[in-house]
Design a protein around this motif. Structure first.
Motif, mmCIF file in Angstrom:
data_model
loop_
_atom_site.group_PDB
_atom_site.id
_atom_site.type_symbol
_atom_site.label_atom_id
_atom_site.label_comp_id
_atom_site.label_asym_id
_atom_site.label_seq_id
_atom_site.Cartn_x
_atom_site.Cartn_y
_atom_site.Cartn_z
ATOM 1 N N LEU A 144 9.025 2.287 1.511
ATOM 2 C CA LEU A 144 9.964 2.434 1.969
ATOM 3 C C LEU A 144 11.607 2.792 1.335
ATOM 4 C CD1 LEU A 144 11.805 -0.891 3.820
ATOM 5 C CD2 LEU A 144 11.974 -2.006 1.537
ATOM 6 N N VAL A 145 12.553 3.282 2.566
ATOM 7 C CA VAL A 145 12.754 4.317 2.094
ATOM 8 C C VAL A 145 14.148 4.168 3.055
ATOM 9 C CG1 VAL A 145 14.104 6.739 2.128
ATOM 10 C CG2 VAL A 145 11.186 5.996 1.371
ATOM 11 N N ARG A 146 15.392 3.628 2.739
ATOM 12 C CA ARG A 146 16.583 2.979 3.383
ATOM 13 C C ARG A 146 16.477 2.054 4.798
ATOM 14 N NH1 ARG A 146 20.706 6.296 1.298
ATOM 15 N NH2 ARG A 146 20.318 8.422 0.232
ATOM 16 N N LYS B 281 -6.952 3.706 -5.412
ATOM 17 C CA LYS B 281 -6.040 2.928 -6.079
ATOM 18 C C LYS B 281 -4.842 3.347 -5.735
ATOM 19 C CE LYS B 281 -5.390 3.344 -11.000
ATOM 20 N NZ LYS B 281 -5.261 3.122 -12.712
ATOM 21 N N LEU B 282 -3.582 2.467 -6.230
ATOM 22 C CA LEU B 282 -2.706 2.347 -5.620
ATOM 23 C C LEU B 282 -1.637 2.685 -7.088
ATOM 24 C CD1 LEU B 282 -1.639 -1.071 -3.650
ATOM 25 C CD2 LEU B 282 -1.781 1.465 -3.118
ATOM 26 N N PRO B 283 -0.728 3.765 -6.532
ATOM 27 C CA PRO B 283 0.037 4.440 -7.919
ATOM 28 C C PRO B 283 1.243 2.871 -8.386
ATOM 29 C CG PRO B 283 0.587 5.660 -5.363
ATOM 30 C CD PRO B 283 -0.450 3.993 -4.854
ATOM 31 N N ARG B 284 1.701 3.405 -8.915
ATOM 32 C CA ARG B 284 2.089 2.150 -10.440
ATOM 33 C C ARG B 284 3.514 2.594 -9.510
ATOM 34 N NH1 ARG B 284 2.122 3.921 -16.604
ATOM 35 N NH2 ARG B 284 2.572 6.030 -15.459
ATOM 36 N N GLU B 285 4.126 3.310 -8.949
ATOM 37 C CA GLU B 285 5.394 2.913 -8.578
ATOM 38 C C GLU B 285 5.400 2.248 -7.011
ATOM 39 O OE1 GLU B 285 3.655 7.491 -7.184
ATOM 40 O OE2 GLU B 285 3.887 5.908 -9.317
ATOM 41 N N ASN B 286 4.320 2.338 -6.514
ATOM 42 C CA ASN B 286 4.555 1.802 -5.259
ATOM 43 C C ASN B 286 4.475 -0.005 -5.052
ATOM 44 O OD1 ASN B 286 2.502 0.108 -2.361
ATOM 45 N ND2 ASN B 286 2.256 2.109 -2.379
ATOM 46 N N THR B 287 5.103 -0.137 -4.048
ATOM 47 C CA THR B 287 5.609 -1.473 -3.976
ATOM 48 C C THR B 287 4.987 -2.327 -2.391
ATOM 49 O OG1 THR B 287 8.595 -0.367 -3.163
ATOM 50 C CG2 THR B 287 7.787 -0.838 -5.323
ATOM 51 N N THR B 288 4.632 -1.249 -1.529
ATOM 52 C CA THR B 288 4.495 -2.158 -0.475
ATOM 53 C C THR B 288 3.035 -2.565 0.064
ATOM 54 O OG1 THR B 288 3.877 0.062 0.795
ATOM 55 C CG2 THR B 288 6.022 -0.185 1.119
ATOM 56 N N CYS C 203 12.650 5.502 -16.193
ATOM 57 C CA CYS C 203 11.215 5.812 -14.982
ATOM 58 C C CYS C 203 10.018 6.141 -15.870
ATOM 59 C CB CYS C 203 12.022 7.284 -14.137
ATOM 60 S SG CYS C 203 12.835 6.492 -13.099
ATOM 61 N N GLY C 204 9.851 6.234 -17.120
ATOM 62 C CA GLY C 204 9.441 6.762 -17.820
ATOM 63 C C GLY C 204 9.105 8.149 -18.207
ATOM 64 N N GLN C 205 9.615 9.091 -17.611
ATOM 65 C CA GLN C 205 9.525 11.123 -18.707
ATOM 66 C C GLN C 205 9.006 10.590 -19.559
ATOM 67 O OE1 GLN C 205 12.030 13.395 -16.283
ATOM 68 N NE2 GLN C 205 11.372 15.728 -17.440
ATOM 69 N N GLN C 206 8.322 11.205 -19.939
ATOM 70 C CA GLN C 206 7.716 11.977 -21.730
ATOM 71 C C GLN C 206 7.854 13.123 -21.613
ATOM 72 O OE1 GLN C 206 4.742 8.933 -22.443
ATOM 73 N NE2 GLN C 206 6.332 6.909 -22.537
#
Length: 316
Positions: free
Chosen positions: A230-232, A216-223, A181-184
């Motif tokens: 998308l959640v469950r 601008k879309l966040p990097r984690e956006n998948t939709t 997840c890239g936590q630094q």
């Protein structure tokens, strides 16, 4: 090349492969048999790939399965632990991706070929134990150094590691966050970034006109839609304004969630940007008035739960 003297017999079949009468040894000393696929292709195939099912054709079988899979609607079908709940916007040369709900409750994406061939049967939860406990002592992840594993686990079963940040803090961080997840940092990096950003952006009434107008879309956006997740198996819409999150509801379709997000953007972002622009114009004409009348923005919900925004001061 050598004639077959032991091992598999000439003419023996494995999937679409038929063993011919020759074999060679690879650079690692592994036996490779000359085989002919049903489509006519001849190739040397490793003995272990034939024995354990790693290779069943020259590739034509996989392509046929992919074609068959994309030719039918997989919605609602179950493959192992995965139940197909919808199509994904993501595509590949082998066909479309499908969004699947795993029995563990998490969602993932898989191609039709992966599902039909059995190569994808779960979201990854079944294999977590094999790598969730890997030893990363002493490894660095940005500003974090992994010190030792704790006895705690996160929701997915990953080990929680005690780490030391370069700033001196010692946070507990999930193996999943470190590796995937890239936590630094412990959070200090974000604080520094926010401070630097504050010198570059204009802040009026607790918000930044430049930020709210950014698409601008966040990097984690998948939709493909900002603020839609998308959640469950459901599409959740939310919006952030003045550092507060406002949930806009969950929807069965991505179009409904995107429409709710657009409506909230028009209210919170569009009207706010227009009001701030008017205030700036008035402030340029009368700086004293601007000092006595700073921008104030208040967000609330009405009886039906819909967002409402009020602005002050009043500008004629």
């Amino acid at each position: 090349m050598k004639k077959i003297e032991h091992g598999f017999n000439s003419g023996q079949r494995f999937g679409r492969w038929t063993i011919l009468d020759r074999y060679v040894f690879s650079a690692r000393g592994e036996k490779k048999y000359l085989c002919r696929c049903d489509c006519g292709t001849e190739r040397y195939v490793l003995e272990r790939s034939l024995k354990y099912g790693g290779s069943q054709s020259c590739g034509c079988l996989r392509k046929e399965r992919a074609y068959q899979a994309t030719a039918y609607n997989l919605l609602g079908q179950t493959f192992g632990e995965l139940r197909v709940i919808g199509r994904s916007r993501k595509r590949t040369e082998m066909g479309a991706y499908w969004t699947c709900l795993c029995s563990c409750g998490y969602t993932c994406e898989a191609t039709a070929a992966e599902l039909v061939s059995g190569r994808k049967t779960h979201c990854g939860c079944k294999s977590v134990r094999s790598y969730a406990t890997s030893n990363i002592t002493g490894q660095r992840f940005g500003r974090l150094t992994a010190l030792y594993p704790t006895k705690k686990r996160d929701a997915k079963g990953f080990v929680i590691w005690h780490c030391r940040c370069d700033c001196g803090n010692e946070p507990d961080v999930s193996y999943n966050n470190l590796m995937y997840c890239g936590q630094q940092s412990c959070g200090c990096r974000k604080k520094e970034h926010d401070q630097e950003l504050g010198t570059l952006l204009t802040h009026v009434g607790g918000t930044s006109p430049e930020m709210i107008q950014s698409q601008k879309l966040p990097r984690e956006n998948t939709t493909g839609y900002k603020g839609v997740y998308l959640v469950r198996g459901k599409y959740l819409a939310k919006i952030v304004f003045q550092k507060k999150q406002y949930f806009l509801g969950t929807y069965d379709s991505i179009e409904e969630a995107a429409a709710a997000r657009k409506s909230a953007e028009a209210l919170l972002f569009g009207e706010t940007a227009a009001f701030i622009q008017k205030w700036k114009e008035s402030a340029a004409k009368n700086p004293e008035w601007a000092g006595d009348n700073p921008v104030e923005i208040h967000v609330s919900r009405d009886r039906d739960g819909r967002l409402a925004v009020s602005y002050s001061p009043q500008i004629l």
